[in-house]
Design an enzyme around this catalytic site. Structure first.
Site, mmCIF file in Angstrom:
data_model
loop_
_atom_site.group_PDB
_atom_site.id
_atom_site.type_symbol
_atom_site.label_atom_id
_atom_site.label_comp_id
_atom_site.label_asym_id
_atom_site.label_seq_id
_atom_site.Cartn_x
_atom_site.Cartn_y
_atom_site.Cartn_z
ATOM 1 N N ARG A 89 0.834 -1.199 0.000
ATOM 2 C CA ARG A 89 0.000 0.000 0.000
ATOM 3 C C ARG A 89 0.870 1.251 0.000
ATOM 4 O O ARG A 89 0.524 2.270 -0.598
ATOM 5 C CB ARG A 89 -0.895 -0.034 1.240
ATOM 6 C CG ARG A 89 -1.918 1.071 1.309
ATOM 7 C CD ARG A 89 -2.964 0.708 2.347
ATOM 8 N NE ARG A 89 -3.857 1.830 2.586
ATOM 9 C CZ ARG A 89 -3.623 2.771 3.488
ATOM 10 N NH1 ARG A 89 -2.542 2.736 4.220
ATOM 11 N NH2 ARG A 89 -4.488 3.758 3.668
ATOM 12 N N ASP A 149 -18.257 1.821 0.680
ATOM 13 C CA ASP A 149 -18.201 0.828 1.761
ATOM 14 C C ASP A 149 -19.529 0.794 2.521
ATOM 15 O O ASP A 149 -20.032 -0.274 2.884
ATOM 16 C CB ASP A 149 -17.075 1.163 2.755
ATOM 17 C CG ASP A 149 -15.752 1.412 2.074
ATOM 18 O OD1 ASP A 149 -14.891 0.530 2.076
ATOM 19 O OD2 ASP A 149 -15.594 2.516 1.527
ATOM 20 N N ARG A 152 -22.101 -0.960 0.526
ATOM 21 C CA ARG A 152 -21.888 -2.410 0.639
ATOM 22 C C ARG A 152 -22.452 -2.934 1.957
ATOM 23 O O ARG A 152 -23.072 -4.005 2.005
ATOM 24 C CB ARG A 152 -20.391 -2.724 0.535
ATOM 25 C CG ARG A 152 -19.814 -2.559 -0.856
ATOM 26 C CD ARG A 152 -18.290 -2.578 -0.857
ATOM 27 N NE ARG A 152 -17.752 -2.633 -2.214
ATOM 28 C CZ ARG A 152 -16.520 -2.265 -2.547
ATOM 29 N NH1 ARG A 152 -15.688 -1.806 -1.617
ATOM 30 N NH2 ARG A 152 -16.106 -2.362 -3.803
ATOM 31 N N HIS A 176 -10.771 4.723 4.352
ATOM 32 C CA HIS A 176 -11.271 3.828 3.302
ATOM 33 C C HIS A 176 -10.150 2.812 3.065
ATOM 34 O O HIS A 176 -9.272 2.999 2.235
ATOM 35 C CB HIS A 176 -11.568 4.616 2.022
ATOM 36 C CG HIS A 176 -11.884 3.735 0.839
ATOM 37 N ND1 HIS A 176 -12.940 2.851 0.833
ATOM 38 C CD2 HIS A 176 -11.271 3.598 -0.359
ATOM 39 C CE1 HIS A 176 -12.963 2.220 -0.332
ATOM 40 N NE2 HIS A 176 -11.962 2.651 -1.071
#
Length: 319
Positions: A89, A149, A152, A176
């Site tokens: 990341r 998110d 979802r 996030h």
């Protein structure tokens, strides 16, 4: 002078082109310019989407340059590198901050008066980067945050309870990313506390169900990428929703990424919290109630992001 019916899309990959398609179908804009480092890619996407206009509402849709963004009400940035299987990341952050160092100054020097909507990942870090590099007021720079998110989460709760997911009220907040959290303590279905509604529907193992749903939300992107290499339809719908709130001045509450000033002790960090979104961008952050464990999780998420902000200031000169 801002043209309230004009949008600019910077980045015409899967997310940018899907978002442009969703916005074209929505009818909220009458003009949209698409910009990409690969001009032919932007031209191809604009042509492909425009060929569906006889089945939709009128919009002037074309490939352009940064000179075409000056009067755009919303400048949507989806440009950036995707995380490769062998990359960390942190690698992605380094690459995309450098990309933003080429994009944001081009916007800033044209004295644009519209909103900056950041969609590229990691969205919280890049929204912070865009805010610092642009010099724009804080309310005019927001990220797509955990809007997807949260969608979802609502979808999965709706599936679990066999109820319309639009009647589910719950948020994913924080980064996030892997440190995000579900604010279970204030989740409800049309005003009925989630635990009570679950029992009404014959579900009693609340903690087990919450953990399962949360893990599925958190890992959704990984699961989709494993199957089809990228996610783009869901985020395209989230981008459309955020733009609707701004252009129609809906003052809806969405968990976008924005700068924090003291809420739950968070300061000088861009993170996702429910906020009132309207024509002036982020009007106010909504201090939803969290239990002690959730507050601790949120604090850890904010600390992680602050450490990354310090790193980009030191290593990339973002001030």
């Amino acid at each position: 002078m801002v043209n309230i019916r004009k949008a600019a899309m910077i980045g015409c990959g899967f997310v940018g082109s899907s978002s442009a398609f969703a916005l074209m179908q929505s009818g909220i804009f009458s003009e949209m310019v698409m910009i990409d480092v690969n001009r032919e890619k932007a031209e191809g996407e604009a042509m492909d989407i425009a060929h569906g206009l006889p089945f939709a509402r009128p919009i002037r849709l074309y490939a352009g340059t940064y000179d075409d963004i000056v009067d755009a009400a919303i400048i949507i940035i989806t440009a950036g590198a995707n995380q490769k299987p062998d990359e960390t990341r942190l690698d992605l952050i380094h690459k995309n901050v450098e990309i933003y160092k080429t994009i944001i100054p081009e916007i800033a020097k044209r004295n644009c008066e519209g909103m900056l909507l950041i969609v590229s990942n990691p969205v919280d870090i890049l929204t912070y980067t865009a805010l610092k590099l642009s010099g724009f007021p804080e309310d005019r720079v927001l990220g797509s945050g955990t809007v997807l998110d949260t969608a979802r989460l609502k979808y999965l709760i709706g599936e679990h309870l066999k109820v319309d997911n639009r009647s589910v009220h719950a948020f994913i907040i924080g980064e996030h990313g892997d440190s995000e959290l579900a604010a279970w303590s204030n989740a409800n279905v049309s005003g009925v506390r989630l635990d009570a509604f679950c029992e009404m529907r014959g579900h009693y193992f609340h903690e087990e169900s919450e953990d399962k749903i949360y893990e599925e939300v958190k890992n959704s992107a990984y699961e989709i990428i494993q199957r089809k290499q990228a996610t783009y339809y869901g985020i395209a719908m989230a981008v459309k929703r955020i733009c609707e709130c701004i252009i129609r001045n809906e003052q809806s509450i969405l968990p976008v990424s924005s700068m924090m000033h003291g809420i739950y002790g968070m300061e000088d960090v861009v993170i996702s919290m429910p906020a009132i979104v309207g024509k002036d961008g982020v009007e106010a952050v909504v201090p939803i109630e969290l239990d002690e464990e959730e507050q601790e999780q949120l604090k850890k998420s904010a600390t992680l992001l602050k450490e990354l902000n310090t790193m980009i200031k030191t290593e990339h000169g973002v001030k």
